[in-house]
Design a protein around this motif. Sequence first.
Motif, short mmCIF file in Angstrom:
data_model
loop_
_atom_site.label_atom_id
_atom_site.label_comp_id
_atom_site.label_asym_id
_atom_site.label_seq_id
_atom_site.Cartn_x
_atom_site.Cartn_y
_atom_site.Cartn_z
N VAL A 232 0.86 -1.18 0.00
CA VAL A 232 0.00 0.00 0.00
C VAL A 232 0.90 1.23 0.00
O VAL A 232 1.80 1.36 0.83
CB VAL A 232 -0.93 0.02 1.22
CG1 VAL A 232 -1.79 1.28 1.22
CG2 VAL A 232 -1.81 -1.24 1.24
N ALA A 239 3.90 0.09 3.75
CA ALA A 239 2.69 -0.47 4.34
C ALA A 239 2.27 -1.69 3.53
O ALA A 239 2.46 -1.74 2.31
CB ALA A 239 1.56 0.57 4.38
N TYR A 240 1.66 -2.66 4.21
CA TYR A 240 1.22 -3.91 3.58
C TYR A 240 -0.16 -4.27 4.10
O TYR A 240 -0.44 -4.18 5.31
CB TYR A 240 2.20 -5.05 3.85
CG TYR A 240 3.60 -4.76 3.37
CD1 TYR A 240 3.95 -4.98 2.04
CD2 TYR A 240 4.56 -4.22 4.22
CE1 TYR A 240 5.23 -4.69 1.57
CE2 TYR A 240 5.83 -3.92 3.78
CZ TYR A 240 6.16 -4.16 2.45
OH TYR A 240 7.43 -3.86 1.99
N LEU A 241 -1.01 -4.68 3.17
CA LEU A 241 -2.35 -5.13 3.51
C LEU A 241 -2.41 -6.65 3.39
O LEU A 241 -2.16 -7.20 2.31
CB LEU A 241 -3.38 -4.48 2.58
CG LEU A 241 -4.84 -4.88 2.79
CD1 LEU A 241 -5.33 -4.40 4.15
CD2 LEU A 241 -5.73 -4.32 1.67
N SER A 243 -4.86 -9.98 3.88
CA SER A 243 -6.28 -10.28 3.97
C SER A 243 -6.55 -11.75 3.67
O SER A 243 -5.76 -12.43 3.00
CB SER A 243 -7.09 -9.39 3.00
OG SER A 243 -6.68 -9.64 1.66
N LEU A 259 -3.81 -4.02 8.22
CA LEU A 259 -2.99 -3.03 7.57
C LEU A 259 -1.81 -2.73 8.49
O LEU A 259 -2.00 -2.25 9.62
CB LEU A 259 -3.77 -1.75 7.28
CG LEU A 259 -2.99 -0.63 6.59
CD1 LEU A 259 -2.45 -1.09 5.23
CD2 LEU A 259 -3.84 0.62 6.43
N THR A 269 -0.27 -1.27 13.47
CA THR A 269 -1.11 -2.28 12.81
C THR A 269 -2.56 -2.10 13.27
O THR A 269 -2.82 -1.82 14.44
CB THR A 269 -0.65 -3.71 13.14
OG1 THR A 269 -0.66 -3.91 14.57
CG2 THR A 269 0.76 -3.97 12.61
N THR A 292 -11.09 -3.06 3.90
CA THR A 292 -9.73 -2.58 3.63
C THR A 292 -9.72 -1.06 3.40
O THR A 292 -8.78 -0.37 3.79
CB THR A 292 -9.14 -3.30 2.42
OG1 THR A 292 -10.00 -3.12 1.29
CG2 THR A 292 -8.99 -4.79 2.69
N LYS A 296 -7.56 1.73 5.78
CA LYS A 296 -6.64 2.76 5.26
C LYS A 296 -7.03 4.15 5.77
O LYS A 296 -6.17 4.94 6.20
CB LYS A 296 -6.66 2.74 3.74
CG LYS A 296 -6.10 1.46 3.14
CD LYS A 296 -6.24 1.47 1.61
CE LYS A 296 -5.77 0.17 1.00
NZ LYS A 296 -5.95 0.17 -0.49
N THR A 299 -6.40 4.38 9.64
CA THR A 299 -4.97 4.33 9.97
C THR A 299 -4.31 5.68 9.69
O THR A 299 -3.51 6.17 10.50
CB THR A 299 -4.28 3.21 9.18
OG1 THR A 299 -4.78 1.95 9.60
CG2 THR A 299 -2.78 3.25 9.39
#
Length: 308
Positions: A232, A239-241, A243, A259, A269, A292, A296, A299
């Motif tokens: 992301v 950043a990493y999503l 799922s 996230l 997180t 999701t 975002k 956050t």
Amino acid sequence: MSTPPQPSQPADQPGSQPQSQPQTPPAVPPQPTAYPYPNPQSPPPGSFYAHPTLVGQSAQPLPGQPLPGQPGQPQPGNPYAQPPQYGVVPVPPSGGGGGGGAGRAVLWGVVGALVASAAWAAGVFLIGGTGDSADLRGYSAPSNLCSGADYSSFKDEYPEGDSSPTHNSLKQPVLDEGYCSLGLKKSSSSTLSDAYLTMQLDLHRKTDPGPEFTALWKNYDDSHTGYDVTAVSGIGDEAYLVSEDTTSGSSSGSRYATLAVRDGWVTYTMSYSAYLSSYDEDTDPPSLSDVTAWLKTDTKATLEQLKN
């Protein structure tokens, strides 16, 4: 009238008496024994008492050897064969020979210890041993992250929030941490939560979390099957999503999304999870794409308000 002396008779003539001569006892061969260890009374190998030419004779020390029970006598040219002087530590002679090697070994041992200490100190500074190098970007960890974090995007879907969420914090010179876990409900008539949110903020004051953060979240699907990982952009340094959706239109399963963000030496997180037992119009959870998007938005808002 004196009697003239008689001539001496040879020893081999008849009637002559043999002169007494010293007799050497015959050597006795060693007797076998079942005792597997050396005789405690036997002289040690190399001792002058065990010399083959001295067996059966009066024990006399060889040149330079002391008698049993007597203090040692100095030997010519041997600096170590002096009587013991208590309180004095013998020092190897300097110059050539083995003494110089011993002195050099001690010297190099001291030098090696100093080098090792310097290397350790340098390693501490290179790793980030001082808090001056911590890149915290102005963040602070609140004592209650549940009240300090923003999760307003979920309130339209889950208007009934948790009245007593779980939260804790950690304040240490190397790490500041805040944690929050709360339940979400669609209706006040529900006795159980329909979904859950967890949030965690970590301020790393001594070590850079970057390499481990990337290894953990970028490669999350390598160690956890069934999960999707997406990078992301636009939030922090990286950043990493992560799922997973196991519902697939059935009446059971779960939806999960996390996230994970790193901004300097700060990590945050935010995770959503919903576990389903039946579907109907009132309890059908939001889609994973909606979840999701909310993660975002909230956050970004949380990170902004946690900066001083």
